[in-house]
Write a protein that holds these residues in place. Structure first.
Motif, PDB file in Angstrom:
ATOM      1  N   ARG A   1       0.874  -1.169   0.000  1.00  0.00           N
ATOM      2  CA  ARG A   1       0.000   0.000   0.000  1.00  0.00           C
ATOM      3  C   ARG A   1       0.918   1.227   0.000  1.00  0.00           C
ATOM      4  NH1 ARG A   1      -3.217  -1.133   5.336  1.00  0.00           N
ATOM      5  NH2 ARG A   1      -1.055  -1.494   5.942  1.00  0.00           N
ATOM      6  N   ILE A   2       0.968   1.910  -1.146  1.00  0.00           N
ATOM      7  CA  ILE A   2       1.954   2.955  -1.402  1.00  0.00           C
ATOM      8  C   ILE A   2       1.261   4.313  -1.426  1.00  0.00           C
ATOM      9  CG2 ILE A   2       3.733   3.777  -2.999  1.00  0.00           C
ATOM     10  CD1 ILE A   2       3.633   0.855  -4.203  1.00  0.00           C
ATOM     11  N   ALA A   3       1.829   5.292  -0.738  1.00  0.00           N
ATOM     12  CA  ALA A   3       1.306   6.656  -0.755  1.00  0.00           C
ATOM     13  C   ALA A   3       2.364   7.593  -1.324  1.00  0.00           C
ATOM     14  CB  ALA A   3       0.911   7.096   0.644  1.00  0.00           C
ATOM     15  N   PHE A   4       2.016   8.293  -2.393  1.00  0.00           N
ATOM     16  CA  PHE A   4       2.900   9.303  -2.973  1.00  0.00           C
ATOM     17  C   PHE A   4       2.477  10.677  -2.460  1.00  0.00           C
ATOM     18  CE2 PHE A   4       3.326   5.932  -6.185  1.00  0.00           C
ATOM     19  CZ  PHE A   4       4.707   5.895  -6.335  1.00  0.00           C
ATOM     20  N   LEU A   5       3.454  11.461  -2.025  1.00  0.00           N
ATOM     21  CA  LEU A   5       3.193  12.787  -1.462  1.00  0.00           C
ATOM     22  C   LEU A   5       3.761  13.839  -2.403  1.00  0.00           C
ATOM     23  CD1 LEU A   5       4.349  11.954   2.189  1.00  0.00           C
ATOM     24  CD2 LEU A   5       2.147  11.453   1.095  1.00  0.00           C
ATOM     25  N   SER A   6       2.873  14.557  -3.064  1.00  0.00           N
ATOM     26  CA  SER A   6       3.305  15.575  -4.017  1.00  0.00           C
ATOM     27  C   SER A   6       2.209  16.613  -4.161  1.00  0.00           C
ATOM     28  CB  SER A   6       3.605  14.942  -5.384  1.00  0.00           C
ATOM     29  OG  SER A   6       3.892  15.938  -6.345  1.00  0.00           O
ATOM     30  N   ASN A   7       2.577  17.881  -4.119  1.00  0.00           N
ATOM     31  CA  ASN A   7       1.577  18.942  -4.241  1.00  0.00           C
ATOM     32  C   ASN A   7       1.003  19.037  -5.649  1.00  0.00           C
ATOM     33  OD1 ASN A   7       4.085  19.792  -5.169  1.00  0.00           O
ATOM     34  ND2 ASN A   7       3.755  21.926  -4.592  1.00  0.00           N
ATOM     35  N   VAL A   8       1.704  18.513  -6.639  1.00  0.00           N
ATOM     36  CA  VAL A   8       1.262  18.589  -8.031  1.00  0.00           C
ATOM     37  C   VAL A   8       0.994  17.191  -8.564  1.00  0.00           C
ATOM     38  CG1 VAL A   8       2.333  20.787  -8.579  1.00  0.00           C
ATOM     39  CG2 VAL A   8       3.696  18.719  -8.716  1.00  0.00           C
ATOM     40  N   VAL A   9       0.151  17.115  -9.580  1.00  0.00           N
ATOM     41  CA  VAL A   9      -0.257  15.812 -10.095  1.00  0.00           C
ATOM     42  C   VAL A   9      -0.421  15.894 -11.612  1.00  0.00           C
ATOM     43  CG1 VAL A   9      -2.697  16.287  -9.649  1.00  0.00           C
ATOM     44  CG2 VAL A   9      -1.917  13.922  -9.857  1.00  0.00           C
ATOM     45  N   TYR A  10       0.121  14.904 -12.298  1.00  0.00           N
ATOM     46  CA  TYR A  10       0.032  14.795 -13.750  1.00  0.00           C
ATOM     47  C   TYR A  10      -1.326  14.195 -14.131  1.00  0.00           C
ATOM     48  CZ  TYR A  10       1.343  13.202 -18.443  1.00  0.00           C
ATOM     49  OH  TYR A  10       1.403  12.980 -19.793  1.00  0.00           O
ATOM     50  N   PRO A  11      -1.981  14.622 -15.215  1.00  0.00           N
ATOM     51  CA  PRO A  11      -1.500  15.547 -16.241  1.00  0.00           C
ATOM     52  C   PRO A  11      -1.915  16.996 -16.039  1.00  0.00           C
ATOM     53  CG  PRO A  11      -3.491  14.509 -17.007  1.00  0.00           C
ATOM     54  CD  PRO A  11      -3.239  13.960 -15.625  1.00  0.00           C
TER      55      PRO A  11
ATOM     56  N   ASP B   1     -13.304  15.323  -4.138  1.00  0.00           N
ATOM     57  CA  ASP B   1     -11.924  15.450  -3.670  1.00  0.00           C
ATOM     58  C   ASP B   1     -11.124  14.165  -3.880  1.00  0.00           C
ATOM     59  OD1 ASP B   1     -12.509  17.996  -2.894  1.00  0.00           O
ATOM     60  OD2 ASP B   1     -12.647  17.556  -0.751  1.00  0.00           O
ATOM     61  N   GLU B   2     -11.808  13.040  -3.932  1.00  0.00           N
ATOM     62  CA  GLU B   2     -11.113  11.763  -4.121  1.00  0.00           C
ATOM     63  C   GLU B   2     -11.620  11.102  -5.395  1.00  0.00           C
ATOM     64  OE1 GLU B   2     -10.914   7.508  -1.780  1.00  0.00           O
ATOM     65  OE2 GLU B   2     -10.415   9.331  -0.638  1.00  0.00           O
ATOM     66  N   ILE B   3     -10.698  10.779  -6.305  1.00  0.00           N
ATOM     67  CA  ILE B   3     -11.080  10.167  -7.578  1.00  0.00           C
ATOM     68  C   ILE B   3     -10.124   9.035  -7.907  1.00  0.00           C
ATOM     69  CG2 ILE B   3     -12.080  12.296  -8.512  1.00  0.00           C
ATOM     70  CD1 ILE B   3      -9.493  12.619 -10.189  1.00  0.00           C
ATOM     71  N   ASP B   4     -10.556   8.165  -8.816  1.00  0.00           N
ATOM     72  CA  ASP B   4      -9.693   7.127  -9.360  1.00  0.00           C
ATOM     73  C   ASP B   4      -9.078   7.653 -10.653  1.00  0.00           C
ATOM     74  OD1 ASP B   4      -8.925   4.067  -9.455  1.00  0.00           O
ATOM     75  OD2 ASP B   4      -9.593   4.604 -11.467  1.00  0.00           O
ATOM     76  N   HIS B   5      -7.771   7.460 -10.793  1.00  0.00           N
ATOM     77  CA  HIS B   5      -7.075   7.970 -11.977  1.00  0.00           C
ATOM     78  C   HIS B   5      -6.005   6.960 -12.381  1.00  0.00           C
ATOM     79  CE1 HIS B   5      -5.477  10.928 -14.774  1.00  0.00           C
ATOM     80  NE2 HIS B   5      -4.279  10.806 -14.235  1.00  0.00           N
ATOM     81  N   HIS B   6      -6.250   6.276 -13.508  1.00  0.00           N
ATOM     82  CA  HIS B   6      -5.318   5.267 -14.002  1.00  0.00           C
ATOM     83  C   HIS B   6      -4.993   4.217 -12.938  1.00  0.00           C
ATOM     84  CE1 HIS B   6      -4.205   7.098 -17.965  1.00  0.00           C
ATOM     85  NE2 HIS B   6      -4.687   8.176 -17.365  1.00  0.00           N
ATOM     86  N   GLY B   7      -6.012   3.824 -12.187  1.00  0.00           N
ATOM     87  CA  GLY B   7      -5.829   2.797 -11.170  1.00  0.00           C
ATOM     88  C   GLY B   7      -5.355   3.310  -9.830  1.00  0.00           C
ATOM     89  N   MET B   8      -4.958   4.571  -9.757  1.00  0.00           N
ATOM     90  CA  MET B   8      -4.502   5.178  -8.511  1.00  0.00           C
ATOM     91  C   MET B   8      -5.636   5.989  -7.877  1.00  0.00           C
ATOM     92  SD  MET B   8      -0.779   6.637  -9.782  1.00  0.00           S
ATOM     93  CE  MET B   8      -1.509   7.578 -11.153  1.00  0.00           C
ATOM     94  N   THR B   9      -5.606   6.103  -6.567  1.00  0.00           N
ATOM     95  CA  THR B   9      -6.535   6.974  -5.862  1.00  0.00           C
ATOM     96  C   THR B   9      -5.874   8.329  -5.660  1.00  0.00           C
ATOM     97  OG1 THR B   9      -7.588   5.130  -4.701  1.00  0.00           O
ATOM     98  CG2 THR B   9      -7.838   7.325  -3.737  1.00  0.00           C
TER      99      THR B   9
ATOM    100  N   LYS C   1       5.319  13.608 -13.480  1.00  0.00           N
ATOM    101  CA  LYS C   1       5.279  12.595 -14.538  1.00  0.00           C
ATOM    102  C   LYS C   1       5.851  11.276 -14.022  1.00  0.00           C
ATOM    103  CE  LYS C   1       5.177  11.131 -18.927  1.00  0.00           C
ATOM    104  NZ  LYS C   1       3.916  10.793 -19.633  1.00  0.00           N
ATOM    105  N   ARG C   2       6.922  11.348 -13.257  1.00  0.00           N
ATOM    106  CA  ARG C   2       7.535  10.138 -12.694  1.00  0.00           C
ATOM    107  C   ARG C   2       6.543   9.414 -11.769  1.00  0.00           C
ATOM    108  NH1 ARG C   2      13.008   8.490 -10.968  1.00  0.00           N
ATOM    109  NH2 ARG C   2      12.869   7.278  -9.045  1.00  0.00           N
ATOM    110  N   ILE C   3       5.874  10.165 -10.894  1.00  0.00           N
ATOM    111  CA  ILE C   3       4.896   9.555  -9.997  1.00  0.00           C
ATOM    112  C   ILE C   3       3.784   8.887 -10.795  1.00  0.00           C
ATOM    113  CG2 ILE C   3       3.104  10.065  -8.286  1.00  0.00           C
ATOM    114  CD1 ILE C   3       5.012  12.192  -7.143  1.00  0.00           C
ATOM    115  N   HIS C   4       3.298   9.568 -11.836  1.00  0.00           N
ATOM    116  CA  HIS C   4       2.221   9.004 -12.643  1.00  0.00           C
ATOM    117  C   HIS C   4       2.654   7.707 -13.324  1.00  0.00           C
ATOM    118  CE1 HIS C   4      -1.149   8.824 -15.463  1.00  0.00           C
ATOM    119  NE2 HIS C   4      -0.256   8.582 -16.396  1.00  0.00           N
ATOM    120  N   GLU C   5       3.820   7.725 -13.941  1.00  0.00           N
ATOM    121  CA  GLU C   5       4.254   6.553 -14.704  1.00  0.00           C
ATOM    122  C   GLU C   5       4.561   5.374 -13.785  1.00  0.00           C
ATOM    123  OE1 GLU C   5       3.989   6.312 -17.780  1.00  0.00           O
ATOM    124  OE2 GLU C   5       3.883   8.365 -18.529  1.00  0.00           O
ATOM    125  N   ILE C   6       5.253   5.618 -12.695  1.00  0.00           N
ATOM    126  CA  ILE C   6       5.557   4.534 -11.749  1.00  0.00           C
ATOM    127  C   ILE C   6       4.286   4.092 -11.030  1.00  0.00           C
ATOM    128  CG2 ILE C   6       6.767   3.958  -9.607  1.00  0.00           C
ATOM    129  CD1 ILE C   6       9.073   5.709 -10.556  1.00  0.00           C
ATOM    130  N   GLY C   7       3.510   5.060 -10.537  1.00  0.00           N
ATOM    131  CA  GLY C   7       2.322   4.734  -9.762  1.00  0.00           C
ATOM    132  C   GLY C   7       1.282   3.977 -10.560  1.00  0.00           C
TER     133      GLY C   7
END
Length: 381
Positions: free
Chosen positions: A2-12, A47-55, A20-26
């Motif tokens: 169960r992985i949590a990425f912490l980033s103020n910005v989100v692709y795309p 506020d919470e959505i599914d995006h390419h399999g990620m929450t 971009k790195r978070i999106h491609e790896i995640g």
């Protein structure tokens, strides 16, 4: 996991290297793992959505990321970190590992607060170590950047660097003990490079009107586009140079180009509207040249190699160009004469010993995601 990425910005919604790195790896890891991203809310809807399999779980509203002269807003970074801490603390037990992009640093400090009295490991991704570059970036406020970088390096973490050069600089930063405790040893820093979608590059149609020599990137001092223009003057009189990108040095570089004997063969395009437009230029140009003396990684080198360009970087201790390109391109000394000689040989048809496309394949996102997965598992223990 169960992985949590912490980033103020989100692709795309925001298009940059770290997001971009978070999106491609995640998105790849989401096929087998539960992946959550905690960004600002750049999308419409809940506020919470599914995006390419990620929450995607928004913890702060959208806001401006930059201030004057293209610098990232310190206030925004602090605000995001403050808003991130409470919800992350509440959900900390839902995650096996936290993964934070180091720049702009404050999310790492927020994650440290959120994980107090827990055993959830924190993985940090270091894209660059700025050190003395803070003086150029913040001027009289540089001491604040330096202190923040030093403190961040000393937070308990499992560090990942995007290149060996960045890993070495991080280890050196951590060894400057002064008042603070030491940071990570070099042996403790994993190297997981940035990547590209190799198939996307190869499947992109070439531009209709290619230049002989292409540069693509920010127009800032460290990219040394001024030396590229000087070197270009010395090579074949019928060759063309196209400079794609924008930045604070653009006006100065355009004045330099207008004074050049090769002025009628040098073109500035500014930023292109779409990423694929840059790839089309790379697919068409026989040579890609970026004599940058400061590269934490250098993703354009990999993209250009995937496009089968003859790639020219620069050999400099603060640049990962030699590490990334290896012998699938040329990495001369960052002088005008050395660069001109290399350009001349490349324009005459000389190719590097190793096939650039084979080298680029090593940086495909599928391979990078597997490397990241191993690093996250190692952090969990």
């Amino acid at each position: 996991m169960r992985i949590a990425f912490l980033s103020n910005v989100v692709y795309p919604w925001v298009n940059g290297g770290a997001e971009k790195r978070i999106h491609e790896i995640g998105s790849r890891l989401a096929e087998d793992h539960a992946v959550t991203v905690y960004p600002r809310k750049f999308w419409d809807g809940p506020d919470e959505i599914d995006h390419h399999g990620m929450t995607l779980r928004a913890v702060a509203p959208e806001t401006d990321l930059y201030v004057e002269e293209g610098r990232r807003s310190i206030t925004e970074a602090i605000d995001y970190a403050a808003r991130l801490t409470p919800p992350l603390r509440r959900s900390i037990d839902d995650h096996d590992v936290l993964v934070a992009s180091v720049f702009p640093y404050f999310p790492v400090l927020a994650a440290s607060l959120a994980r107090l009295r827990t055993d959830t490991p924190l993985v940090t991704t270091w894209h660059e170590v700025w050190g003395e570059y803070w003086d150029d970036y913040l001027g009289r406020l540089a001491i604040g950047g330096r202190v923040t970088e030093h403190v961040t390096a000393r937070v308990p973490q499992h560090p990942i660097a995007v290149s060996g050069v960045t890993a070495d600089r991080l280890a050196q930063l951590g060894s400057d003990r002064a008042i603070l405790p030491s940071g990570p040893d070099r042996a403790d820093i994993a190297v997981v490079p940035n990547g590209i979608d190799v198939a996307q590059v190869r499947e992109t149609d070439p531009a209709d009107d290619p230049a002989d020599v292409l540069y693509a990137g920010r127009l800032i001092a460290d990219k040394r586009v001024d030396r590229l223009i000087d070197a270009f003057e010395q090579v074949a009189s019928d060759a063309t140079l196209r400079i794609v990108g924008d930045g604070p040095k653009r006006d100065e570089l355009e004045r330099q180009a207008r004074r050049s004997p090769a002025s009628d063969r040098i073109e500035f395009t500014g930023f292109l509207d779409e990423y694929t437009d840059v790839l089309r230029e790379m697919r068409a140009a026989p040579i890609f040249a970026s004599p940058s003396t400061r590269e934490g990684f250098g993703i354009t080198y990999v993209e250009a190699m995937a496009a089968d360009c003859t790639v020219i970087g620069a050999d400099h201790p603060e640049s990962a160009a030699g590490e990334v390109i290896a012998d699938a391109g040329f990495v001369p000394e960052p002088t005008t004469d050395a660069l001109a000689d290399t350009l001349d040989r490349a324009l005459s048809g000389e190719r590097p010993p190793t096939d650039p496309t084979a080298r680029a394949a090593e940086y495909d996102w599928d391979a990078i995601a597997r490397m990241a997965e191993r690093a996250y598992r190692d952090a969990i223990g």
